[in-house]
Write a protein that holds these residues in place. Structure first.
Motif, PDB file in Angstrom:
ATOM      1  N   GLN A  12       7.951 -30.702   4.282  1.00 27.90           N
ATOM      2  CA  GLN A  12       7.112 -31.396   3.106  1.00 27.90           C
ATOM      3  C   GLN A  12       6.002 -32.234   3.999  1.00 27.90           C
ATOM      4  O   GLN A  12       4.626 -32.248   3.534  1.00 27.90           O
ATOM      5  N   ALA A  13       6.387 -32.886   5.196  1.00 23.81           N
ATOM      6  CA  ALA A  13       5.459 -33.736   5.723  1.00 23.81           C
ATOM      7  C   ALA A  13       4.316 -32.852   6.521  1.00 23.81           C
ATOM      8  O   ALA A  13       3.041 -33.061   6.468  1.00 23.81           O
ATOM      9  N   ILE A  14       4.858 -31.670   6.906  1.00 23.74           N
ATOM     10  CA  ILE A  14       3.879 -30.712   7.644  1.00 23.74           C
ATOM     11  C   ILE A  14       2.787 -30.028   6.522  1.00 23.74           C
ATOM     12  O   ILE A  14       1.779 -30.229   6.829  1.00 23.74           O
ATOM     13  N   VAL A  15       3.294 -29.785   5.532  1.00 20.30           N
ATOM     14  CA  VAL A  15       2.735 -29.321   4.405  1.00 20.30           C
ATOM     15  C   VAL A  15       1.429 -30.326   3.944  1.00 20.30           C
ATOM     16  O   VAL A  15       0.133 -29.966   3.832  1.00 20.30           O
ATOM     17  N   GLY A  17       0.259 -32.811   5.604  1.00 14.60           N
ATOM     18  CA  GLY A  17      -0.420 -33.188   6.654  1.00 14.60           C
ATOM     19  C   GLY A  17      -1.383 -32.111   7.164  1.00 14.60           C
ATOM     20  O   GLY A  17      -2.579 -32.635   7.692  1.00 14.60           O
ATOM     21  N   MET A  18      -1.147 -30.935   6.698  1.00 15.98           N
ATOM     22  CA  MET A  18      -2.115 -30.157   6.628  1.00 15.98           C
ATOM     23  C   MET A  18      -3.242 -29.974   5.592  1.00 15.98           C
ATOM     24  O   MET A  18      -3.985 -28.996   5.453  1.00 15.98           O
ATOM     25  N   GLY A  19      -3.153 -30.984   4.652  1.00 18.36           N
ATOM     26  CA  GLY A  19      -3.986 -31.200   3.686  1.00 18.36           C
ATOM     27  C   GLY A  19      -3.407 -30.515   2.359  1.00 18.36           C
ATOM     28  O   GLY A  19      -4.387 -30.388   1.248  1.00 18.36           O
ATOM     29  N   GLY A  20      -2.238 -30.092   2.331  1.00 23.14           N
ATOM     30  CA  GLY A  20      -1.723 -29.339   1.228  1.00 23.14           C
ATOM     31  C   GLY A  20      -1.498 -30.372   0.332  1.00 23.14           C
ATOM     32  O   GLY A  20      -0.873 -31.575   0.649  1.00 23.14           O
ATOM     33  N   LYS A  21      -1.630 -30.152  -1.109  1.00 22.73           N
ATOM     34  CA  LYS A  21      -1.151 -31.377  -2.137  1.00 22.73           C
ATOM     35  C   LYS A  21       0.074 -30.947  -2.841  1.00 22.73           C
ATOM     36  O   LYS A  21       0.426 -31.635  -3.733  1.00 22.73           O
ATOM     37  N   SER A  22       0.504 -29.898  -2.650  1.00 26.02           N
ATOM     38  CA  SER A  22       1.644 -28.969  -3.525  1.00 26.02           C
ATOM     39  C   SER A  22       2.826 -29.538  -2.876  1.00 26.02           C
ATOM     40  O   SER A  22       2.936 -29.810  -1.656  1.00 26.02           O
ATOM     41  N   LEU A  23       3.928 -29.463  -3.631  1.00 25.64           N
ATOM     42  CA  LEU A  23       5.382 -29.782  -3.135  1.00 25.64           C
ATOM     43  C   LEU A  23       5.689 -28.493  -2.608  1.00 25.64           C
ATOM     44  O   LEU A  23       5.517 -27.329  -3.031  1.00 25.64           O
ATOM     45  N   LEU A  24       6.532 -28.631  -1.724  1.00 21.20           N
ATOM     46  CA  LEU A  24       7.353 -27.434  -1.032  1.00 21.20           C
ATOM     47  C   LEU A  24       8.181 -26.815  -1.808  1.00 21.20           C
ATOM     48  O   LEU A  24       8.077 -25.367  -1.777  1.00 21.20           O
ATOM     49  N   THR A  25       8.738 -27.232  -2.768  1.00 27.86           N
ATOM     50  CA  THR A  25       9.251 -26.465  -3.683  1.00 27.86           C
ATOM     51  C   THR A  25       8.351 -25.788  -4.960  1.00 27.86           C
ATOM     52  O   THR A  25       9.016 -24.792  -5.491  1.00 27.86           O
ATOM     53  N   ASP A  26       7.103 -26.066  -5.171  1.00 24.79           N
ATOM     54  CA  ASP A  26       6.236 -25.402  -5.848  1.00 24.79           C
ATOM     55  C   ASP A  26       5.670 -24.126  -4.768  1.00 24.79           C
ATOM     56  O   ASP A  26       4.794 -23.460  -5.740  1.00 24.79           O
ATOM     57  N   MET A  27       5.675 -24.299  -3.736  1.00 27.14           N
ATOM     58  CA  MET A  27       5.042 -23.164  -2.849  1.00 27.14           C
ATOM     59  C   MET A  27       5.485 -21.650  -3.216  1.00 27.14           C
ATOM     60  O   MET A  27       6.746 -21.517  -3.621  1.00 27.14           O
ATOM     61  N   HIS A  28       4.843 -20.837  -2.570  1.00 30.43           N
ATOM     62  CA  HIS A  28       5.180 -19.548  -2.621  1.00 30.43           C
ATOM     63  C   HIS A  28       6.553 -19.420  -1.586  1.00 30.43           C
ATOM     64  O   HIS A  28       6.471 -20.041  -0.523  1.00 30.43           O
ATOM     65  N   PRO A  29       7.606 -18.661  -1.904  1.00 26.10           N
ATOM     66  CA  PRO A  29       8.881 -18.864  -1.175  1.00 26.10           C
ATOM     67  C   PRO A  29       8.698 -18.589   0.185  1.00 26.10           C
ATOM     68  O   PRO A  29       9.367 -19.156   1.279  1.00 26.10           O
ATOM     69  N   GLU A  30       7.871 -17.387   0.557  1.00 28.21           N
ATOM     70  CA  GLU A  30       7.581 -17.103   2.084  1.00 28.21           C
ATOM     71  C   GLU A  30       6.835 -18.060   2.615  1.00 28.21           C
ATOM     72  O   GLU A  30       7.095 -18.414   3.899  1.00 28.21           O
ATOM     73  N   ASP A  31       5.879 -18.869   2.055  1.00 32.57           N
ATOM     74  CA  ASP A  31       5.071 -19.812   2.641  1.00 32.57           C
ATOM     75  C   ASP A  31       5.880 -21.173   2.838  1.00 32.57           C
ATOM     76  O   ASP A  31       5.956 -21.835   3.983  1.00 32.57           O
ATOM     77  N   ALA A  32       6.744 -21.345   1.841  1.00 34.35           N
ATOM     78  CA  ALA A  32       7.859 -22.480   2.224  1.00 34.35           C
ATOM     79  C   ALA A  32       8.681 -22.150   3.281  1.00 34.35           C
ATOM     80  O   ALA A  32       9.078 -23.069   4.067  1.00 34.35           O
ATOM     81  N   ALA A  33       9.275 -20.853   3.401  1.00 36.18           N
ATOM     82  CA  ALA A  33      10.070 -20.321   4.343  1.00 36.18           C
ATOM     83  C   ALA A  33       9.207 -20.712   5.772  1.00 36.18           C
ATOM     84  O   ALA A  33      10.218 -21.165   6.809  1.00 36.18           O
TER      85      ALA A  33
END
Length: 76
Positions: A12-15, A17-33
């Motif tokens: 979640q910190a990586i996401v 830190g890259m400017g993402g505002k979404s939660l890891l759990t809300d991401m597309h499963p492949e992107d979260a993986a």
């Protein structure tokens, strides 16, 4: 072994830190993986280095027997 909840926290910190505002759990499963895989690799590499430095320091003092590093693997 690093627990999954810590891997998720790092991912979640990586996401974020890259400017993402979404939660890891809300991401597309492949992107979260991919985020979790990146987090796991980073944490395992860091943990392996910390382990090695601690073992080196302790062995120089002659205070412990040196166990195998559980964080060092062929991927790190």
């Amino acid at each position: 072994m690093i627990p999954d909840h810590l891997i998720d926290k790092a991912a979640q910190a990586i996401v974020t830190g890259m400017g993402g505002k979404s939660l890891l759990t809300d991401m597309h499963p492949e992107d979260a993986a991919y985020a979790r895989a990146d987090a796991r690799a980073a944490l395992e590499a860091t943990a392996a280095d910390i382990w090695d430095e601690a073992i080196d320091a302790a062995s120089e003092q002659g205070t412990i027997q040196i166990p195998d590093n559980p964080y060092r693997n062929e991927r790190a």
